[in-house]
Design a protein around this motif. Sequence first.
Motif, PDB file in Angstrom:
ATOM      1  N   ALA A 148       4.179  15.040  -2.518  1.00 10.97           N
ATOM      2  CA  ALA A 148       4.147  15.139  -0.893  1.00 10.97           C
ATOM      3  C   ALA A 148       5.369  15.891  -0.463  1.00 10.97           C
ATOM      4  N   ASP A 149       5.051  16.548   0.492  1.00 15.47           N
ATOM      5  CA  ASP A 149       6.150  17.219   1.352  1.00 15.47           C
ATOM      6  C   ASP A 149       6.700  16.668   2.393  1.00 15.47           C
ATOM      7  N   PHE A 150       5.956  15.441   2.915  1.00 15.33           N
ATOM      8  CA  PHE A 150       6.593  14.750   3.805  1.00 15.33           C
ATOM      9  C   PHE A 150       5.763  13.363   3.719  1.00 15.33           C
ATOM     10  N   ALA A 151       6.537  12.249   4.229  1.00 15.91           N
ATOM     11  CA  ALA A 151       5.797  11.016   4.558  1.00 15.91           C
ATOM     12  C   ALA A 151       5.413  10.737   5.900  1.00 15.91           C
ATOM     13  N   VAL A 152       4.227  10.274   6.069  1.00 10.19           N
ATOM     14  CA  VAL A 152       3.651  10.266   7.718  1.00 10.19           C
ATOM     15  C   VAL A 152       3.155   8.908   7.628  1.00 10.19           C
ATOM     16  N   VAL A 153       3.524   8.222   8.875  1.00 13.12           N
ATOM     17  CA  VAL A 153       2.891   6.860   9.106  1.00 13.12           C
ATOM     18  C   VAL A 153       2.739   6.775  10.605  1.00 13.12           C
ATOM     19  N   ASP A 154       1.986   5.560  10.911  1.00 10.62           N
ATOM     20  CA  ASP A 154       2.162   5.390  12.554  1.00 10.62           C
ATOM     21  C   ASP A 154       2.266   3.998  12.789  1.00 10.62           C
ATOM     22  N   GLY A 155       2.529   3.535  13.822  1.00  8.90           N
ATOM     23  CA  GLY A 155       2.635   2.038  14.298  1.00  8.90           C
ATOM     24  C   GLY A 155       3.071   1.774  15.627  1.00  8.90           C
TER      25      GLY A 155
ATOM     26  N   ASP B 127      13.529  -1.486  17.962  1.00 15.18           N
ATOM     27  CA  ASP B 127      14.235  -1.529  16.642  1.00 15.18           C
ATOM     28  C   ASP B 127      13.429  -1.703  15.440  1.00 15.18           C
ATOM     29  N   LYS B 128      12.255  -2.335  15.540  1.00 16.47           N
ATOM     30  CA  LYS B 128      11.369  -2.213  14.686  1.00 16.47           C
ATOM     31  C   LYS B 128      11.080  -0.818  14.092  1.00 16.47           C
ATOM     32  N   LEU B 129      10.989   0.177  14.892  1.00 15.96           N
ATOM     33  CA  LEU B 129      10.653   1.454  14.410  1.00 15.96           C
ATOM     34  C   LEU B 129      11.813   2.140  13.567  1.00 15.96           C
ATOM     35  N   THR B 130      13.204   1.742  13.950  1.00 18.29           N
ATOM     36  CA  THR B 130      14.154   2.215  13.266  1.00 18.29           C
ATOM     37  C   THR B 130      14.252   1.470  11.727  1.00 18.29           C
ATOM     38  N   ALA B 131      13.935   0.317  11.730  1.00 18.08           N
ATOM     39  CA  ALA B 131      13.822  -0.494  10.412  1.00 18.08           C
ATOM     40  C   ALA B 131      12.675  -0.082   9.395  1.00 18.08           C
ATOM     41  N   VAL B 132      11.820   0.177  10.134  1.00 11.97           N
ATOM     42  CA  VAL B 132      10.647   0.803   9.058  1.00 11.97           C
ATOM     43  C   VAL B 132      10.923   2.087   8.778  1.00 11.97           C
ATOM     44  N   GLY B 133      11.596   3.068   9.570  1.00 12.06           N
ATOM     45  CA  GLY B 133      11.983   4.525   9.262  1.00 12.06           C
ATOM     46  C   GLY B 133      13.009   4.309   7.957  1.00 12.06           C
ATOM     47  N   GLN B 134      13.767   3.433   8.130  1.00 15.29           N
ATOM     48  CA  GLN B 134      14.963   3.451   7.116  1.00 15.29           C
ATOM     49  C   GLN B 134      14.292   2.857   6.001  1.00 15.29           C
ATOM     50  N   TRP B 135      13.497   1.865   6.084  1.00 11.60           N
ATOM     51  CA  TRP B 135      12.801   1.412   4.661  1.00 11.60           C
ATOM     52  C   TRP B 135      12.022   2.498   3.884  1.00 11.60           C
ATOM     53  N   ILE B 136      11.363   3.380   4.690  1.00  8.31           N
ATOM     54  CA  ILE B 136      10.473   4.523   4.293  1.00  8.31           C
ATOM     55  C   ILE B 136      11.442   5.342   3.755  1.00  8.31           C
ATOM     56  N   ARG B 137      12.402   5.890   4.267  1.00  8.28           N
ATOM     57  CA  ARG B 137      13.461   6.713   3.635  1.00  8.28           C
ATOM     58  C   ARG B 137      14.020   6.213   2.196  1.00  8.28           C
ATOM     59  N   ARG B 138      14.144   4.919   2.063  1.00  2.18           N
ATOM     60  CA  ARG B 138      14.941   4.555   0.939  1.00  2.18           C
ATOM     61  C   ARG B 138      13.575   4.610  -0.151  1.00  2.18           C
ATOM     62  N   GLN B 139      12.513   4.418   0.437  1.00  2.00           N
ATOM     63  CA  GLN B 139      11.650   4.406  -0.815  1.00  2.00           C
ATOM     64  C   GLN B 139      10.926   5.643  -1.325  1.00  2.00           C
ATOM     65  N   THR B 140      11.246   6.477  -0.413  1.00  2.00           N
ATOM     66  CA  THR B 140      10.725   8.130  -0.625  1.00  2.00           C
ATOM     67  C   THR B 140      12.091   8.887  -1.212  1.00  2.00           C
ATOM     68  N   HIS B 141      13.144   8.154  -1.270  1.00  5.28           N
ATOM     69  CA  HIS B 141      14.474   8.975  -1.475  1.00  5.28           C
ATOM     70  C   HIS B 141      14.527  10.100  -0.354  1.00  5.28           C
ATOM     71  N   ASP B 142      14.320   9.780   0.709  1.00  6.45           N
ATOM     72  CA  ASP B 142      14.869  10.736   1.849  1.00  6.45           C
ATOM     73  C   ASP B 142      13.757  11.913   2.023  1.00  6.45           C
TER      74      ASP B 142
ATOM     75  N   ALA C  41       0.828  -1.165  -0.040  1.00  2.00           N
ATOM     76  CA  ALA C  41      -0.271  -0.071   0.129  1.00  2.00           C
ATOM     77  C   ALA C  41       0.805   1.309  -0.098  1.00  2.00           C
ATOM     78  N   PHE C  42       1.689   1.178   0.799  1.00  2.00           N
ATOM     79  CA  PHE C  42       2.815   2.508   0.711  1.00  2.00           C
ATOM     80  C   PHE C  42       3.552   2.504  -0.383  1.00  2.00           C
ATOM     81  N   ALA C  43       3.872   1.444  -1.186  1.00  2.33           N
ATOM     82  CA  ALA C  43       4.614   1.719  -2.350  1.00  2.33           C
ATOM     83  C   ALA C  43       3.599   2.101  -3.281  1.00  2.33           C
ATOM     84  N   TYR C  44       2.456   1.799  -3.439  1.00  2.00           N
ATOM     85  CA  TYR C  44       1.576   2.226  -4.418  1.00  2.00           C
ATOM     86  C   TYR C  44       1.187   3.813  -4.262  1.00  2.00           C
TER      87      TYR C  44
END
Length: 472
Positions: free
Chosen positions: A284-291, A309-324, A273-276
């Motif tokens: 978008a000016d920023f990406a926003v999630v919760d969890g 540590d999940k919060l770190t891993a998820v954040g790093q994945w999102i930053r990669r997908q959105t090119h920071d 869903a995030f990828a789509y």
Amino acid sequence: MGRHGWDSDTRRWRLTALLGVGAVALALVVTLFGALSGGPRTTGTTPDGAKVHGTPADPSATPEPYVGWGFTHTQYSADEGDTAATTRLERLLAQDRGMAQNQHIMGWGADNPEPVQGHYDFAALDRRIDFVRASGGTPVITLCCAPDWMKGGRAGVDHTNWSQAALETAPTPDHYQDFADLAATVARRYPDVKHFIVWNEFKGFWSDAKSRWDYEGYTRLYNLVYAALKKVDRDIMVGGPYLVMDSVDARDQNASGTVKGPWGAMDQRVLDAFAYWNAHRTGADFAVVDGSSYTRDDDLLPNEFAATDKLTAVGQWIRRQTHDLPLWWAEYYVEPGDGNDNRTGWTEPHRVAVQATGMIALVKGGADSGFYWNPEEKSGSGCAGCLWTPTAGADGGRELPMYDLVSRFAKAFPPGTAYETVQVAPDDVPNVRVLASSRTVLVVNTQNRTISAQVGGRRFDLGPYEVKWLDR
């Protein structure tokens, strides 16, 4: 539940807004009844919803796509109660000027903003924005939820359905533009609000038929809202998709094969869903999630501190997908709730220590903005995890340990902070979590016992679950 709408943390919610033949027939009956009775009531509303409210704060500069660390107002919050208590809290927040404050447009303290198409009731939202302005906060608005007439319900000031199921129903596709128009009206009414989050947790966008999120529908809604807000003011900052970043046991059939760790694995349907959204968003000016740090089954793997540590891993994945793209967390949780979604199983020092560890994990995942979901009680003396005591009584509005953590974190680690590595003695690494800038070091004891730790060349004692702030 009352007029303000459902007040609970909603990250576990799944609901499909099913508009079948029966719902269409009901809508026709309601329309016919309204026509015969003279139409839905509009008493107390105004057709001039876009009129600027109050005295907007004068922004000192062009807004940035981040706001730092703050909190979300919920049903019972700082704007209502005894005058002495609300004034005390207003002054407390003013001391931490610039702390971000998030508010939804409907529910969680706000009434139905448009009970009849073209007729607005912003009284409750006005009061919340007035409080944010008076306390010197940075206002953020979450564009959720939708008036009843946009989702197959009945129009009229007396007909808002505040049930959880109704509140969390998405607008029907034929009303996506109406919702975008409402968002634009809100932006015009509060011209000093420069940051908007589009919708909340994909509410109403789950497809039972496909057993996945209706990310196509959400993205269509998002793009219409994005365009409407940018038309009001190109400097407005807009972000989404506010997905719940659910994780599961690594053996679950929906477990991701790539985003995983000792804490479990991401639900691949959420990543899809995030990828789509990321591929098809207009902008978008920023990406926003919760969890949460725990899995959908409330498992803290391998324990409550390491699970963050999940919060770190998820954040790093999102930053990669959105090119920071700047990353926000609209909500973040580290303590599972009980059957009523209450979090009262830990002592407050334990709760604050795990929360501090979670915030450190968010930063290490690339986040620079986040909102603590403040579970303020209407009254009473006990309030697990609250930022302040209830404002119903004259002695209320006093800060609690969680407020000290969130407010100090916001001041010590604002957006743009350059983080530094500090040396931790090898024997102490399993026992502490650390976050450091050139001026401040935050140290968390993850043990329920007193320890002696060496951090940054200094040795000191830490009490059970102690959170310690060091100046450099």
